[in-house]
Design an enzyme around this catalytic site. Structure first.
Site, PDB file in Angstrom:
ATOM      1  N   GLY A  12     -20.673  71.480   3.393  1.00  0.00           N
ATOM      2  CA  GLY A  12     -21.260  70.177   3.074  1.00  0.00           C
ATOM      3  C   GLY A  12     -21.650  70.079   1.603  1.00  0.00           C
ATOM      4  O   GLY A  12     -21.427  71.004   0.814  1.00  0.00           O
ATOM      5  N   ASP A  58     -19.648  76.284  15.341  1.00  0.00           N
ATOM      6  CA  ASP A  58     -20.729  75.333  15.604  1.00  0.00           C
ATOM      7  C   ASP A  58     -21.988  76.127  15.978  1.00  0.00           C
ATOM      8  O   ASP A  58     -22.009  76.783  17.021  1.00  0.00           O
ATOM      9  CB  ASP A  58     -20.297  74.415  16.763  1.00  0.00           C
ATOM     10  CG  ASP A  58     -21.357  73.371  17.090  1.00  0.00           C
ATOM     11  OD1 ASP A  58     -22.509  73.495  16.619  1.00  0.00           O
ATOM     12  OD2 ASP A  58     -21.025  72.429  17.830  1.00  0.00           O
ATOM     13  N   GLY A 104     -33.161  83.252  16.426  1.00  0.00           N
ATOM     14  CA  GLY A 104     -32.920  84.496  17.168  1.00  0.00           C
ATOM     15  C   GLY A 104     -32.181  85.507  16.305  1.00  0.00           C
ATOM     16  O   GLY A 104     -32.513  86.697  16.281  1.00  0.00           O
ATOM     17  N   LYS A 107     -34.529  86.915  13.634  1.00  0.00           N
ATOM     18  CA  LYS A 107     -35.447  87.894  14.237  1.00  0.00           C
ATOM     19  C   LYS A 107     -34.727  89.231  14.411  1.00  0.00           C
ATOM     20  O   LYS A 107     -35.242  90.292  14.038  1.00  0.00           O
ATOM     21  CB  LYS A 107     -35.912  87.331  15.575  1.00  0.00           C
ATOM     22  CG  LYS A 107     -36.840  88.190  16.380  1.00  0.00           C
ATOM     23  CD  LYS A 107     -37.448  87.330  17.485  1.00  0.00           C
ATOM     24  CE  LYS A 107     -37.801  88.163  18.690  1.00  0.00           C
ATOM     25  NZ  LYS A 107     -36.820  88.085  19.770  1.00  0.00           N
ATOM     26  N   TYR A 147     -32.389  62.115  14.172  1.00  0.00           N
ATOM     27  CA  TYR A 147     -32.442  63.000  13.002  1.00  0.00           C
ATOM     28  C   TYR A 147     -33.889  63.420  12.727  1.00  0.00           C
ATOM     29  O   TYR A 147     -34.191  64.605  12.605  1.00  0.00           O
ATOM     30  CB  TYR A 147     -31.869  62.263  11.791  1.00  0.00           C
ATOM     31  CG  TYR A 147     -31.780  63.082  10.528  1.00  0.00           C
ATOM     32  CD1 TYR A 147     -30.883  64.142  10.432  1.00  0.00           C
ATOM     33  CD2 TYR A 147     -32.573  62.787   9.415  1.00  0.00           C
ATOM     34  CE1 TYR A 147     -30.780  64.891   9.256  1.00  0.00           C
ATOM     35  CE2 TYR A 147     -32.458  63.519   8.241  1.00  0.00           C
ATOM     36  CZ  TYR A 147     -31.570  64.570   8.160  1.00  0.00           C
ATOM     37  OH  TYR A 147     -31.469  65.304   7.004  1.00  0.00           O
ATOM     38  N   TYR A 161     -41.763  80.654  15.625  1.00  0.00           N
ATOM     39  CA  TYR A 161     -41.155  81.986  15.442  1.00  0.00           C
ATOM     40  C   TYR A 161     -41.889  82.779  14.369  1.00  0.00           C
ATOM     41  O   TYR A 161     -41.969  84.008  14.443  1.00  0.00           O
ATOM     42  CB  TYR A 161     -39.655  81.861  15.093  1.00  0.00           C
ATOM     43  CG  TYR A 161     -38.774  81.980  16.311  1.00  0.00           C
ATOM     44  CD1 TYR A 161     -38.751  80.977  17.276  1.00  0.00           C
ATOM     45  CD2 TYR A 161     -37.981  83.100  16.518  1.00  0.00           C
ATOM     46  CE1 TYR A 161     -37.958  81.080  18.411  1.00  0.00           C
ATOM     47  CE2 TYR A 161     -37.178  83.221  17.644  1.00  0.00           C
ATOM     48  CZ  TYR A 161     -37.173  82.215  18.589  1.00  0.00           C
ATOM     49  OH  TYR A 161     -36.388  82.332  19.709  1.00  0.00           O
ATOM     50  N   ARG A 188     -24.135  56.683   2.518  1.00  0.00           N
ATOM     51  CA  ARG A 188     -25.361  56.710   1.731  1.00  0.00           C
ATOM     52  C   ARG A 188     -25.218  55.809   0.510  1.00  0.00           C
ATOM     53  O   ARG A 188     -24.113  55.470   0.084  1.00  0.00           O
ATOM     54  CB  ARG A 188     -25.732  58.125   1.339  1.00  0.00           C
ATOM     55  CG  ARG A 188     -26.466  58.785   2.496  1.00  0.00           C
ATOM     56  CD  ARG A 188     -27.047  60.092   2.101  1.00  0.00           C
ATOM     57  NE  ARG A 188     -26.072  61.139   2.260  1.00  0.00           N
ATOM     58  CZ  ARG A 188     -26.398  62.417   2.441  1.00  0.00           C
ATOM     59  NH1 ARG A 188     -27.655  62.772   2.499  1.00  0.00           N
ATOM     60  NH2 ARG A 188     -25.462  63.322   2.568  1.00  0.00           N
TER      61      ARG A 188
HETATM   62  N1  UDP Z   1     -28.685  51.245   1.238  1.00  0.00           N
HETATM   63  C1  UDP Z   1     -28.094  50.113   0.714  1.00  0.00           C
HETATM   64  N2  UDP Z   1     -26.727  50.007   0.755  1.00  0.00           N
HETATM   65  C2  UDP Z   1     -25.926  50.976   1.291  1.00  0.00           C
HETATM   66  C3  UDP Z   1     -26.528  52.153   1.795  1.00  0.00           C
HETATM   67  C4  UDP Z   1     -27.908  52.247   1.762  1.00  0.00           C
HETATM   68  O1  UDP Z   1     -28.777  49.203   0.223  1.00  0.00           O
HETATM   69  O2  UDP Z   1     -24.684  50.796   1.299  1.00  0.00           O
HETATM   70  C5  UDP Z   1     -30.139  51.383   1.172  1.00  0.00           C
HETATM   71  C6  UDP Z   1     -30.767  51.776   2.515  1.00  0.00           C
HETATM   72  O3  UDP Z   1     -31.129  50.632   3.243  1.00  0.00           O
HETATM   73  C7  UDP Z   1     -31.970  52.581   2.076  1.00  0.00           C
HETATM   74  C8  UDP Z   1     -31.544  53.195   0.745  1.00  0.00           C
HETATM   75  O4  UDP Z   1     -30.428  52.436   0.288  1.00  0.00           O
HETATM   76  O5  UDP Z   1     -33.074  51.735   1.863  1.00  0.00           O
HETATM   77  C9  UDP Z   1     -31.133  54.665   0.854  1.00  0.00           C
HETATM   78  O6  UDP Z   1     -30.224  54.766   1.901  1.00  0.00           O
HETATM   79  P1  UDP Z   1     -29.445  56.105   2.227  1.00  0.00           P
HETATM   80  O7  UDP Z   1     -28.609  55.837   3.428  1.00  0.00           O
HETATM   81  O8  UDP Z   1     -28.760  56.590   1.009  1.00  0.00           O
HETATM   82  O9  UDP Z   1     -30.554  57.184   2.558  1.00  0.00           O
HETATM   83  P2  UDP Z   1     -31.975  57.146   3.319  1.00  0.00           P
HETATM   84  O10 UDP Z   1     -32.947  57.406   2.239  1.00  0.00           O
HETATM   85  O11 UDP Z   1     -32.195  55.794   3.947  1.00  0.00           O
HETATM   86  O12 UDP Z   1     -31.868  58.219   4.317  1.00  0.00           O
END
Ligand code: UDP
Length: 315
Positions: A12, A58, A104, A107, A147, A161, A188
């Site tokens: 990632g 996984d 686990g 540990k 999440y 733990y 994001r």
């Molecule tokens: N956001 C946005 N447009 C996008 C994606 C996210 O305006 O295409 C806004 C979202 O509503 C949040 C902020 O940007 O307020 C950050 O979103 P992100 O998904 O990056 O991470 P978060 O901090 O919400 O986990």
């Protein structure tokens, strides 16, 4: 003696940067990922190194690693809102069952165990900026609950733990982070804005864009994580950049930086339970680790833009 570290979520965004950092520190790295959101392109360059091993696995299933381990860094999880909405059960499992399996293992091996916790444990925070002693404001059954609650459970079982089995633990609460290797399509805000700016299309600002976030460049985050790992502090520490901006201002900054005259802002509905504000209080990290971010947003975005240009335009 050479140290050996297991890093989960290694393919990632953060995991791959951590692999590089731990190799640079002279450690042997055992990398693990189930590749549901990871990308092997992030690790390809490390495969020739004899100090680097990769397992496609996984961690929600039993984890076996032969040989000694000094550190386990559990960074596996879908981590963007659209990812954990698409994969709610996997998100819950990797935070709960995955963490249990790896505890686990820690540990058994006598390894120091670090979890990637998150500012999401504070939910839509009623305390601003967020300090580590704030318990948060989370909707357990909302769309982000899978999440947030997985990460809160992860902190709880990790602390248990530590208390009952004396496992040496570290809990890093990571705030919004950006840099090369973020997935274009992870939903994001930064990948979304950069993609649309390069394509000359609408940057989707959710709501009126008055919600705030505080963005940390990945190298600063990795430095903070390394310092915490090397400390002996077993309680949560915020690592993030306190420089806070509204999402609308952030869109304007990306527009100005990319400079594509066709790109513009469009407004879309605000997702449910989207936190209104977020800013780390990093007093503890400063005092404990002598850490604070060094890379300004302007500099960090300049370091990141080339990666997105190449991914979007293939240049
Ligand atoms: N956001 C946005 N447009 C996008 C994606 C996210 O305006 O295409 C806004 C979202 O509503 C949040 C902020 O940007 O307020 C950050 O979103 P992100 O998904 O990056 O991470 P978060 O901090 O919400 O986990």
């Amino acid at each position: 003696m050479k140290k050996r570290v297991l890093i989960t979520g290694a393919a990632g965004f953060l995991g791959s940067h951590l692999c590089e950092r731990m190799l640079a520190e002279g450690m042997d790295v055992v990398a693990m990922d189930n590749l549901i959101t990871g990308d092997m392109r992030n690790l390809e360059h490390l495969f020739p190194l004899p100090e680097f091993q990769f397992y496609h696995h996984d961690v929600s299933r039993f984890v076996h690693v032969s040989g000694p381990l000094d550190y386990i860094l559990h960074f596996a999880s879908p981590a963007s809102p659209i990812d954990y909405l698409k994969m709610p059960i996997q998100t819950l499992k990797v935070g709960s069952l995955g963490t249990h399996n790896l505890l686990g293992l820690a540990k058994e091996k006598g390894a120091t165990f670090m979890i990637a916790s998150t500012s999401e444990v504070y939910g839509d925070p009623l305390v601003h900026p967020q300090t580590e002693d704030y318990w948060g404001n989370v909707n357990p059954i909302g769309p982000r609950g899978v999440y947030d609650e997985a990460k809160r459970f992860q902190e709880a079982i990790t602390m248990a733990y530590h208390t009952f089995h004396k496992v040496d633990i570290r809990i890093v609460r990571i705030f919004n982070t950006y840099g090369p290797r973020m997935r274009l399509e992870d939903g994001r805000v930064l990948p979304a804005f950069f993609s649309q700016a390069f394509r000359g299309e609408g940057l989707p600002v959710f709501g009126d864009g008055s919600q705030t976030r505080s963005f940390c460049y990945v190298d600063d985050l990795v430095e903070g994580i390394h310092r915490l790992l090397m400390s002996d502090y077993c309680y949560p520490v915020n690592i993030g950049n306190p420089s806070e901006i509204t999402i609308k201002t952030f869109a304007d900054e990306i527009l100005a930086l990319v400079g594509n005259p066709k790109a513009h802002i469009i407004y879309k509905e605000l997702p449910q339970d989207d936190p209104k504000q977020r800013q780390p209080d990093i007093t503890l990290a400063k005092k404990l680790l002598g850490w604070e971010p060094k890379v300004s947003r302007e500099e960090g975005l300049r370091k990141t833009i080339g990666y997105f240009r190449e991914r979007v335009l293939g240049e």
